[in-house]
Write a protein that holds these residues in place. Structure first.
Motif, PDB file in Angstrom:
ATOM      1  N   LYS A   1       0.857  -1.178   0.000  1.00  0.00           N
ATOM      2  CA  LYS A   1       0.000   0.000   0.000  1.00  0.00           C
ATOM      3  C   LYS A   1       0.895   1.229   0.000  1.00  0.00           C
ATOM      4  N   GLN A   2       0.540   2.193  -0.836  1.00  0.00           N
ATOM      5  CA  GLN A   2       1.423   3.344  -0.985  1.00  0.00           C
ATOM      6  C   GLN A   2       1.668   4.074   0.329  1.00  0.00           C
ATOM      7  N   GLU A   3       0.629   4.185   1.165  1.00  0.00           N
ATOM      8  CA  GLU A   3       0.790   4.940   2.399  1.00  0.00           C
ATOM      9  C   GLU A   3       1.705   4.247   3.403  1.00  0.00           C
ATOM     10  N   PHE A   4       2.030   2.973   3.133  1.00  0.00           N
ATOM     11  CA  PHE A   4       2.919   2.237   4.026  1.00  0.00           C
ATOM     12  C   PHE A   4       4.226   1.842   3.330  1.00  0.00           C
ATOM     13  N   THR A   5       4.615   2.583   2.320  1.00  0.00           N
ATOM     14  CA  THR A   5       5.831   2.251   1.577  1.00  0.00           C
ATOM     15  C   THR A   5       7.050   2.263   2.494  1.00  0.00           C
ATOM     16  N   ALA A   6       7.264   3.366   3.187  1.00  0.00           N
ATOM     17  CA  ALA A   6       8.439   3.465   4.061  1.00  0.00           C
ATOM     18  C   ALA A   6       8.338   2.488   5.228  1.00  0.00           C
ATOM     19  N   ALA A   7       7.148   2.377   5.795  1.00  0.00           N
ATOM     20  CA  ALA A   7       6.964   1.452   6.916  1.00  0.00           C
ATOM     21  C   ALA A   7       7.222   0.017   6.477  1.00  0.00           C
ATOM     22  N   GLY A   8       6.761  -0.340   5.277  1.00  0.00           N
ATOM     23  CA  GLY A   8       6.997  -1.691   4.773  1.00  0.00           C
ATOM     24  C   GLY A   8       8.470  -1.972   4.563  1.00  0.00           C
ATOM     25  N   ILE A   9       9.195  -0.994   4.043  1.00  0.00           N
ATOM     26  CA  ILE A   9      10.639  -1.157   3.852  1.00  0.00           C
ATOM     27  C   ILE A   9      11.324  -1.389   5.200  1.00  0.00           C
ATOM     28  N   MET A  10      10.931  -0.629   6.199  1.00  0.00           N
ATOM     29  CA  MET A  10      11.546  -0.792   7.514  1.00  0.00           C
ATOM     30  C   MET A  10      11.240  -2.165   8.107  1.00  0.00           C
ATOM     31  N   GLU A  11      10.014  -2.658   7.898  1.00  0.00           N
ATOM     32  CA  GLU A  11       9.671  -3.980   8.425  1.00  0.00           C
ATOM     33  C   GLU A  11      10.462  -5.072   7.723  1.00  0.00           C
ATOM     34  N   LEU A  12      10.604  -4.957   6.412  1.00  0.00           N
ATOM     35  CA  LEU A  12      11.399  -5.944   5.671  1.00  0.00           C
ATOM     36  C   LEU A  12      12.835  -5.960   6.168  1.00  0.00           C
ATOM     37  N   LEU A  13      13.441  -4.793   6.243  1.00  0.00           N
ATOM     38  CA  LEU A  13      14.832  -4.719   6.707  1.00  0.00           C
ATOM     39  C   LEU A  13      14.946  -5.209   8.150  1.00  0.00           C
ATOM     40  N   GLY A  14      13.951  -4.866   8.955  1.00  0.00           N
ATOM     41  CA  GLY A  14      13.992  -5.285  10.349  1.00  0.00           C
ATOM     42  C   GLY A  14      13.932  -6.794  10.508  1.00  0.00           C
ATOM     43  N   GLU A  15      13.063  -7.455   9.727  1.00  0.00           N
ATOM     44  CA  GLU A  15      12.966  -8.911   9.806  1.00  0.00           C
ATOM     45  C   GLU A  15      14.258  -9.585   9.347  1.00  0.00           C
ATOM     46  N   ILE A  16      14.830  -9.087   8.254  1.00  0.00           N
ATOM     47  CA  ILE A  16      16.071  -9.676   7.748  1.00  0.00           C
ATOM     48  C   ILE A  16      17.201  -9.459   8.757  1.00  0.00           C
ATOM     49  N   ASN A  17      17.275  -8.262   9.329  1.00  0.00           N
ATOM     50  CA  ASN A  17      18.329  -7.947  10.294  1.00  0.00           C
ATOM     51  C   ASN A  17      18.190  -8.800  11.557  1.00  0.00           C
TER      52      ASN A  17
ATOM     53  N   VAL B   1      12.306   0.777  -5.762  1.00  0.00           N
ATOM     54  CA  VAL B   1      10.921   1.136  -5.482  1.00  0.00           C
ATOM     55  C   VAL B   1      10.295   1.686  -6.759  1.00  0.00           C
ATOM     56  N   VAL B   2       9.180   1.091  -7.159  1.00  0.00           N
ATOM     57  CA  VAL B   2       8.435   1.546  -8.331  1.00  0.00           C
ATOM     58  C   VAL B   2       7.057   1.990  -7.858  1.00  0.00           C
ATOM     59  N   GLY B   3       6.764   3.284  -8.004  1.00  0.00           N
ATOM     60  CA  GLY B   3       5.481   3.794  -7.542  1.00  0.00           C
ATOM     61  C   GLY B   3       5.315   5.260  -7.870  1.00  0.00           C
ATOM     62  N   ASP B   4       4.281   5.842  -7.317  1.00  0.00           N
ATOM     63  CA  ASP B   4       3.952   7.245  -7.567  1.00  0.00           C
ATOM     64  C   ASP B   4       4.830   8.129  -6.690  1.00  0.00           C
ATOM     65  N   LYS B   5       5.782   8.802  -7.319  1.00  0.00           N
ATOM     66  CA  LYS B   5       6.772   9.603  -6.592  1.00  0.00           C
ATOM     67  C   LYS B   5       6.131  10.646  -5.698  1.00  0.00           C
ATOM     68  N   ASN B   6       5.099  11.307  -6.188  1.00  0.00           N
ATOM     69  CA  ASN B   6       4.477  12.368  -5.409  1.00  0.00           C
ATOM     70  C   ASN B   6       3.909  11.854  -4.089  1.00  0.00           C
ATOM     71  N   VAL B   7       3.487  10.592  -4.083  1.00  0.00           N
ATOM     72  CA  VAL B   7       2.889  10.013  -2.880  1.00  0.00           C
ATOM     73  C   VAL B   7       3.951   9.463  -1.943  1.00  0.00           C
ATOM     74  N   ILE B   8       4.981   8.826  -2.506  1.00  0.00           N
ATOM     75  CA  ILE B   8       5.893   8.051  -1.655  1.00  0.00           C
ATOM     76  C   ILE B   8       7.224   8.736  -1.351  1.00  0.00           C
ATOM     77  N   LEU B   9       7.640   9.733  -2.126  1.00  0.00           N
ATOM     78  CA  LEU B   9       8.950  10.344  -1.879  1.00  0.00           C
ATOM     79  C   LEU B   9       9.056  10.951  -0.482  1.00  0.00           C
TER      80      LEU B   9
END
Length: 942
Positions: free
Chosen positions: A817-833, A915-923
């Motif tokens: 979900k676009q509104e959770f782009t950054a949060a999703g990235i942090m969760e992915l990195l957190g699980e791997i770490n 990351v492929v998405g709508d820059k205006n929303v996720i940047l």
């Protein structure tokens, strides 16, 4: 309810398909006719549950299918998506099964499982080792009879978000995918159960509550509305006893009345326009026809085949071959209540043909159809396809069980195969013309134009119908749910049944020999079905392309599927189709591959056609020009597809944009434009030689027959060749985000990548796969449970080690979900770490060991499974007993060893994040992560 799936390219979108299917046409399902019946026993329990048993001891596995006669057609307007929603809820635990435990128990048992929903039914299915059958019956009976006590508001909310994520991923973020929804809204009257997609409307999902969902379950999920089908290595008496034990005391649900067929009816053409993020305009014409198993269905299927199926069709001859369209086809998908006759064409902007012109061309084709005679071969092709596809459907227990379940659910008779043989065999030329005149000629249709955003003038005609505003009357009446009687059983349902003795699994007995020209042949003689599958692999593939002409291997393989010196495209296609055979050339990664399938009775003739295609390609200039334009159009179309954009950028990040492996397999618009016909001929002469070739044969064929059948391969000669080394790969100073802006994208696609080890069977790569299983390679993995089930950020998240012969990489990601782009990235990195630092748990280790070792019972069932095993032996030069060595590693590997692999192979701080998405929303979100951001624009992105 798919967890891992493959996003196909543009062409796949012409026939939108996922777990939500809607095609009941016998010409397109495994229920088509065949000369060999499936033996079965059918009976019914007192509560109305219909049971079908099929005994097959050829492999030590069983397949269980529970089909409920409820799909989206049973939903109420304003409450769409319920059937599919409940498919998700059925995996969230029941009274005696914990949340997500169904997935875990089946995987732990070495099995596979899934579910699917369409307009008319929902089914749940598992394939497991034969000793696990009782456990599956316990699981299925518990959710059939004891699901509601486990349904909570929290689970409801989580799965609501998951379904919305699925819609965003499959529909809203895919070019062309919303057209099916638009057509349904116009083709069917308001309130018709086919006027909405199975996945439903997002606003409906937001509107309903958990009590609505419970009421839906209570109405439709009784045993009297279900078919339980079991096939495989079963003891019938014991199976019946288990069925009675686990299902016999479940109460019947409310009476279920059959829905009456309700084909659509139009009084005039309805023109609609859909603007979408696409490159190629599309026109789709949909005529309403009949319903499944109507007396005219078979003739309509034959008509669709003649008009637009394959290179023998009218559409191919007059639209595709002439270069007027990129692709065109005709189909007649049927569902329980209605069928639709679809004509589709994709138009290249470079062809200078407008949608209006192509629509006019299609009108002319239809107007001329009655005056254009077709020969008996047209009927023979359809009948041969029915015979062949049905026989191929018998190669797996799941195929046979699905056929029995489908026929019983919709028509009350599991074995309809001979009837289908008869009804298709009896279709005459006069029948085809009759149904054409009744349902197509001068009849009204829905005509949809899909045009690029901001270009409505490209439509066939101005829209005569606007998108209807949904009028949903809120149901304010409180749901009246009858109180469940407390169900009791004469056994303790909370106890998980123990598994029986594990089946003895052996690798397929295979033979090997070497042809006179050095080609190595591996084969398995298998007479379960009268079929033969052959694969010819030529090492090199795309690695042989010059970097400035990337795509040459793909282009050459496509040309090998075209005319030969002695056969036109149409003649070759006709000859193969009349036998139910297929021969196809493809460039897949580092291999050029030739796939051959044939019924045993036609193997000689099929191989004669292979000889013609392999040794006598015509390489005609007109074929070259047409294929080149199609390649360029497809490349340009992919510039609008988020998944294709991600693959292009991810590949370049891993391997570099100036390295052949860093470019798309099919090349770029620039590199393909450089390829000439002489390049094709030179590539063929240099690399279509036996020097690095291998052959795999599986089927009704013995090694003693090879000399006769493959005599023409024995005479094949050619010089050896070298595969060039890779160029330099990019190096990165640290982690960065590579951002691709796709304005208006419905989701953010995120992939984290790093180069890793290539494939090996028993070394670092194999151990890395074991290590990764609980991290991201299972539905119950840490990554998926976190991002999908706990956070609701995505439809599915994963991590994987991918290894080839000489290269490999690690990848993790999700469509967020676009509104959770950054949060999703942090969760992915957190699980791997976290996993990299702390490693696997003892429970995860045991679960992984079971999943990998017990699943071996499922690995060699079909000819394709056996061929895959043999091809792996050849591709990686593996010892015959490598599976035994793998099993020894699995059973003895320790937590400390897995933890060491995680510490060595996982580098979360070095992962490159695409990351492929709508820059205006996720940047703005991405900038909060404190990671360097680099914006790129892939070649061809507009």
């Amino acid at each position: 309810m798919l967890f891992r799936f493959i996003l196909l390219g543009l062409i796949a979108h012409l026939l939108y398909g996922c777990s939500q299917t809607s095609d009941l046409s016998p010409a397109n399902t495994k229920s088509v006719a065949q000369p060999v019946a499936i033996a079965y026993e059918k009976y019914q329990l007192k509560n109305g549950l219909t049971v079908i048993l099929h005994e097959d001891h050829s492999d030590p596995l069983v397949h269980v299918d529970v089909t409920y006669h409820v799909g989206s057609a049973r939903e109420e307007p304003g409450k769409t998506g319920f059937a599919h929603f409940y498919e998700h809820m059925m995996f969230q635990g029941s009274a005696n099964v914990a949340d997500e435990q169904h997935f875990k128990l089946i995987t732990d048992a070495g099995g596979t499982l899934n579910g699917s929903t369409n307009r008319d039914r929902t089914n749940y299915y598992q394939t497991v080792p034969a000793n696990q059958l009782e456990k599956v019956l316990w699981l299925e009976s518990d959710r059939m009879g004891f699901l509601l006590p486990a349904v909570t508001q929290e689970k409801f909310e989580i799965q609501r978000e998951t379904v919305k994520n699925e819609r965003a991923e499959r529909i809203d973020n895919q070019p062309y995918a919303r057209r099916h929804e638009r057509i349904g809204e116009v083709l069917y009257p308001e309130g018709h159960p086919y006027s909405w997609l199975t996945i439903g409307y997002t606003e409906d999902l937001d509107r309903v509550d958990v009590n609505d969902l419970k009421a839906f379950f209570k109405r439709w999920y009784g045993p009297n509305n279900a078919v339980l089908s079991i096939g495989g290595d079963i003891n019938v008496a014991q199976t019946k006893a288990w069925i009675e034990k686990y299902f016999g005391d479940l109460p019947a649900g409310p009476e279920v009345k059959a829905q009456l067929p309700a084909p659509a009816s139009l009084s005039e053409n309805k023109f609609i326009t859909m603007q979408d993020n696409v490159h190629l305009p599309l026109v789709q014409i949909v005529f309403p026809t009949v319903y499944a198993r109507h007396e005219d269905e078979a003739a309509l299927d034959v008509l669709a085949s003649i008009l637009g199926s394959g290179k023998t069709s009218v559409f191919y001859e007059q639209l595709v071959k002439t270069g007027k369209v990129v692709q065109a086809g005709v189909s007649h998908p049927c569902s329980e209540l209605a069928c639709e006759f679809n004509l589709v064409a994709l138009v290249s902007p470079e062809s200078e043909n407008s949608l209006a012109t192509i629509y006019s061309e299609i009108e002319t084709i239809l107007a001329d159809f009655e005056s254009r005679p077709f020969d008996d071969d047209a009927l023979a092709r359809v009948k041969a396809n029915i015979k062949a596809s049905t026989i191929y459907g018998l190669q797996s227990v799941s195929g046979k069980v699905s056929t029995l379940a489908y026929n019983e659910t919709f028509f009350g008779k599991p074995d309809l195969m001979n009837e289908d043989v008869e009804r298709y065999s009896e279709v005459t030329r006069e029948d085809v013309y009759r149904v054409f005149e009744r349902y197509i000629k001068d009849q009204a249709a829905v005509v949809l134009s899909v045009v690029p955003e901001g270009q409505p003038a490209l439509a066939v005609k101005p829209a005569t119908v606007s998108q209807p505003e949904r009028q949903v009357v809120a149901n304010t009446a409180e749901q009246q749910l009858s109180t469940n009687q407390t169900l009791t059983s004469d056994f303790d349902r909370s106890q998980i049944p123990a598994a029986g003795e594990p089946p003895v699994v052996t690798i397929p007995s295979f033979w090997q020999l070497k042809l006179r020209n050095g080609i190595q042949v591996l084969g398995v003689t298998n007479d379960e079905t009268p079929t033969v599958t052959i694969t010819l692999d030529l090492d090199g593939g795309m690695l042989l392309d010059p970097v400035d002409k990337a795509g040459l291997s793909t282009f050459t393989a496509l040309m090998m599927n075209e005319s030969t010196l002695n056969y036109s495209n149409e003649d070759m296609s006709n000859a193969l189709a009349k036998m139910g055979s297929s021969i196809s050339f493809a460039s897949n990664g580092r291999y050029t591959q030739v796939f051959i399938s044939s019924l045993t009775e036609h193997l000689n003739e099929t191989l004669a056609l292979l000889e013609e295609k392999l040794f006598n390609p015509a390489f005609k200039a007109e074929d070259f020009a047409r294929i080149k334009q199609q390649l360029l159009d497809n490349i340009n179309a992919q510039s609008k597809e988020p998944g294709a954009i991600m693959e292009q950028v991810k590949t370049a990040v891993l391997w570099g944009g100036e390295n052949r492996v860093g470019l798309p397999p099919g090349g770029t618009a620039e590199t393909v434009s450089r390829i000439t016909l002489d390049d094709i001929k030179t590539f063929y002469e240099q690399y279509y030689v036996p020097a690095k070739g291998t052959i795999v044969v599986v089927g009704d064929m013995t090694p003693g027959q090879i000399t006769t059948y493959f005599d023409f391969i024995n005479t094949w000669q050619g010089d050896d060749y070298q595969i060039a080394d890779y160029g330099d790969f990019p190096e990165y100073d640290g982690q960065q985000i590579v951002l691709v802006d796709v304005p208006g994208a419905a989701q953010s696609l995120v992939r984290m990548v790093e180069r890793a080890m290539p494939y090996d069977a028993t070394g670092d790569y194999f151990r890395a796969q074991l290590m990764n299983f609980p991290l991201g390679d299972d539905f119950n993995s840490r990554i998926n449970l976190n991002l999908r089930e706990e956070k609701g950020y995505t439809y599915g998240a994963f991590s994987a080690f991918n290894g080839g012969k000489t290269l490999g990489w690690f990848e993790a990601g999700a469509d967020l979900k676009q509104e959770f782009t950054a949060a999703g990235i942090m969760e992915l990195l957190g699980e791997i770490n976290h996993y990299q630092q702390r490693g696997i748990t003892d429970a995860e280790l045991s679960y992984m060991q079971n999943a990998f070792t017990l699943s071996e019972a499922l690995e060699y069932e079909t000819p394709l499974d056996k061929a895959s095993f043999l091809r792996r032996l050849l591709a990686y030069d593996l010892p015959v007993n490598y599976k035994k060595a793998q099993k020894a590693i699995l059973l003895n590997i320790s937590k400390a060893e897995i933890d060491a692999v995680a510490a060595k192979a996982l580098h979360p701080e070095l992962l490159q994040i695409v990351v492929v998405g709508d820059k205006n929303v996720i940047l703005p979100q991405l900038e909060t992560l404190g990671i360097a951001i680099k914006e790129v624009r892939p070649a061809g992105l507009q």
